[in-house]
Write an enzyme that holds these catalytic residues in place. Structure first.
Site, short mmCIF file in Angstrom:
data_model
loop_
_atom_site.label_atom_id
_atom_site.label_comp_id
_atom_site.label_asym_id
_atom_site.label_seq_id
_atom_site.Cartn_x
_atom_site.Cartn_y
_atom_site.Cartn_z
N TYR A 52 15.13 22.88 10.52
CA TYR A 52 13.92 22.10 10.25
C TYR A 52 13.30 21.60 11.55
O TYR A 52 13.98 21.10 12.44
CB TYR A 52 14.24 20.89 9.36
N HIS A 82 -2.33 17.25 10.80
CA HIS A 82 -1.92 15.87 10.57
C HIS A 82 -2.90 14.84 11.16
O HIS A 82 -2.78 13.65 10.87
CB HIS A 82 -0.52 15.64 11.14
N ASN A 194 6.50 12.51 14.91
CA ASN A 194 7.44 11.99 13.92
C ASN A 194 8.19 10.81 14.51
O ASN A 194 9.08 10.97 15.33
CB ASN A 194 8.41 13.11 13.52
N TYR A 278 3.01 -34.84 5.23
CA TYR A 278 3.90 -33.72 5.54
C TYR A 278 3.38 -32.86 6.69
O TYR A 278 4.17 -32.32 7.48
CB TYR A 278 4.05 -32.82 4.31
N ARG A 281 4.59 -34.89 9.57
CA ARG A 281 6.01 -35.24 9.54
C ARG A 281 6.91 -34.01 9.55
O ARG A 281 7.99 -34.04 10.15
CB ARG A 281 6.29 -36.09 8.30
N PHE A 338 13.00 7.94 11.08
CA PHE A 338 11.55 7.72 11.12
C PHE A 338 11.10 6.68 10.11
O PHE A 338 9.94 6.25 10.11
CB PHE A 338 10.80 9.02 10.82
N GLU A 424 8.81 13.62 0.07
CA GLU A 424 8.83 12.32 0.76
C GLU A 424 8.48 11.26 -0.30
O GLU A 424 7.34 10.80 -0.41
CB GLU A 424 7.86 12.35 1.93
#
Length: 522
Positions: A52, A82, A194, A278, A281, A338, A424
């Site tokens: 891969y 991409h 990646n 508050y 404080r 990744f 994915e």
């Protein structure tokens, strides 16, 4: 300053390169580990196994085997396909952070790229070649693919880049910098895109910004407490000792240092008020909790910056269990480094914490302006002529609006949209998380700027025979260098911008720190 890539990288290094144009350098030991990693890839390419990222398709197309003669096209096509981002383009400092973190990750020696790839990335940084990168498109798994693809296209002479603000083609930009476009070898395209570098790079900047904002918020709260005639006893060491959260101790110590020797605080130490609200404080507890959240994020960011986050990773054959994609000298291992979850969850956590910081600051603004709760020495909304003038009334509206916007960012790190045909099927949305944190930090910075604006104006109503504390005196002067006191109603947006810019640049913090004996607590 020069940052050595492939060694230990810190958020401060990222800020130095991204914002101050620090140069980068690659040492010979780092070059050696890059070359060794490439040799391992070469040994795998010589074999016939399907591996891969080297000779297969990507995502759902992992079962597609790619012939040797198409391996270069495979890597180039990966970048082109991409590069599908949308939205506004990332700013200059964000692109530089992305370039640096990608260069550093590849230099660790687990990605299998050639030495020329890291040299070209370093050259782009040092010569100011900044790829045009669209903001949106990353799911935080398999890393920040789309933004990194836009960046990587410039390495092969495609896409676009800017040099000194001029927008050029990738090829022309490289030529002007004296760099040659690359023809990518097997594995290099995937190695370039990646990984979690958009998330990690912007998170590094966010950590630096958040830490500076916290010091500014401590200072703003100290000034509001002082001029609003509150007590600093709530920041005592004794209280922190019996509930010793680290952040609480830091913020409490800062307030004590900022108000040290304050005659204003001393003037009402024996007043008949039992307790402050508050927002005054509980400042050490709330600011301290935000500090602890930011420290938790810093821990993750420092780990991520110095991690190999692409896929597959290249190892010595002796370091991993035998598998099909292994030779005598190398192993190519597919995994999930990744995935942005280790950052996404902490980013969301800090986003919510910073929102709370802004919310408390806005409440302190109200206590300075609101005639129903403010101290008697102050005029309604700090107007010089109440009724005819509105003073700082609408500054509080703006602060409330900013806080509401912060709250709208939610927690994208728990979202999920399966992609790539279901291969994915669980992503992190870490890029959405870090972009959201950046926006929230900007909004919170402006809320704190509004508190500082109001605190300085409230100081004009304090008996001028009484002195401020060591730090609050310097803070008041620094604000007055940025904006004048009110002499009547005026447009306020520029005042807020000016103070916010001084918080962002740390100039306000540094000036106050110089007036303190031991500075802010780190």
């Amino acid at each position: 300053m020069t940052v050595q890539v492939g060694e230990e990288l810190t958020p401060e290094d990222v800020a130095a390169v991204a914002r101050d144009d620090a140069t980068v350098a690659i040492s010979e030991p780092v070059r050696e580990q890059v070359r060794a990693s490439r040799e391992r890839v070469a040994s795998v390419i010589e074999g016939d196994d399907a591996v891969y990222g080297i000779n297969t398709g990507f995502g759902e197309l992992v079962t597609e085997r790619i012939p040797r003669e198409d391996l270069e096209d495979l890597q180039h096509n990966l970048l082109r396909s991409h590069a599908s981002g949308q939205g506004e383009e990332l700013g200059r400092e964000e692109v530089r952070a992305l370039l640096l973190t990608r260069l550093h990750a590849l230099s660790l020696g687990y990605s299998g790229v050639r030495e020329t790839v890291v040299e070209t990335l370093a050259g782009m940084l040092n010569h100011g070649v900044h790829p045009v990168v669209r903001t949106y498109g990353s799911l935080g798994a398999s890393g920040d693919l789309a933004p990194l693809a836009h960046l990587a296209l410039v390495l092969i002479g495609e896409g676009e880049a800017t040099i000194d603000g001029e927008r050029l083609s990738g090829e022309t930009a490289l030529e002007q910098a004296g760099l040659e476009p690359l023809s990518l070898a097997p594995k290099e395209g995937l190695a370039l895109i990646n990984g979690t570098q958009l998330t990690a790079g912007l998170a590094a900047l966010a950590v630096v910004d958040a830490e500076g904002l916290l010091d500014a918020a401590d200072a703003a709260g100290a000034l509001t407490t002082e001029v609003g005639m509150g007590t600093t006893v709530t920041s005592s060491e004794a209280i922190a000792d019996v509930r010793p959260h680290p952040g609480h101790r830091v913020s409490a110590t800062n307030v004590r240092r900022l108000t040290a020797d304050s005659e204003i605080v001393e003037s009402h130490r024996n007043c008949d008020r039992v307790q402050d609200a508050y927002s005054l404080r509980c400042l050490p507890q709330v600011h301290g909790a935000v500090r602890d959240a930011v420290a938790h994020l810093r821990e993750a960011v420092e780990t991520e910056l110095n991690s190999a986050t692409d896929n597959p990773l290249i190892f010595d054959a002796d370091t991993v269990e035998p598998r099909a994609s292994q030779t005598e000298s190398a192993a190519v291992v597919s995994g999930g480094n990744f995935h942005g979850a280790p950052l996404a969850h902490r980013l969301d956590y800090v986003t919510n914490a910073v929102t709370d910081l802004a919310a408390m600051s806005e409440r302190r603004v109200d206590r300075l302006l609101n005639p129903n709760v403010q101290e008697s020495h102050l005029t309604p909304f700090l107007a010089t002529e109440s009724g005819v003038e509105s003073g700082l009334m609408i500054a509080q509206y703006t602060a409330a609006s900013l806080v509401s916007d912060c709250r709208a960012h939610g927690s994208p790190g728990v979202d999920n949209v399966p992609v790539s045909g279901g291969q994915e099927d669980h992503v992190s949305m870490s890029a959405t998380s870090v972009l959201g944190l950046g926006e929230v930090l900007d909004q919170a910075r402006r809320v704190v700027a509004i508190e500082l604006l109001c605190g300085a104006e409230a100081a004009e109503y304090v008996d001028d025979s009484l002195s401020h504390g060591l730090g609050t005196a310097a803070l008041y002067e620094a604000i007055r260098d940025a904006v004048d006191p009110l002499s009547g109603d005026r447009q306020l947006d520029g005042d807020i911008d000016a103070i916010a810019a001084r918080i962002q640049s740390w100039s306000l913090r540094d000036r106050v720190a110089a007036a303190l004996e031991d500075g802010f607590v780190e």
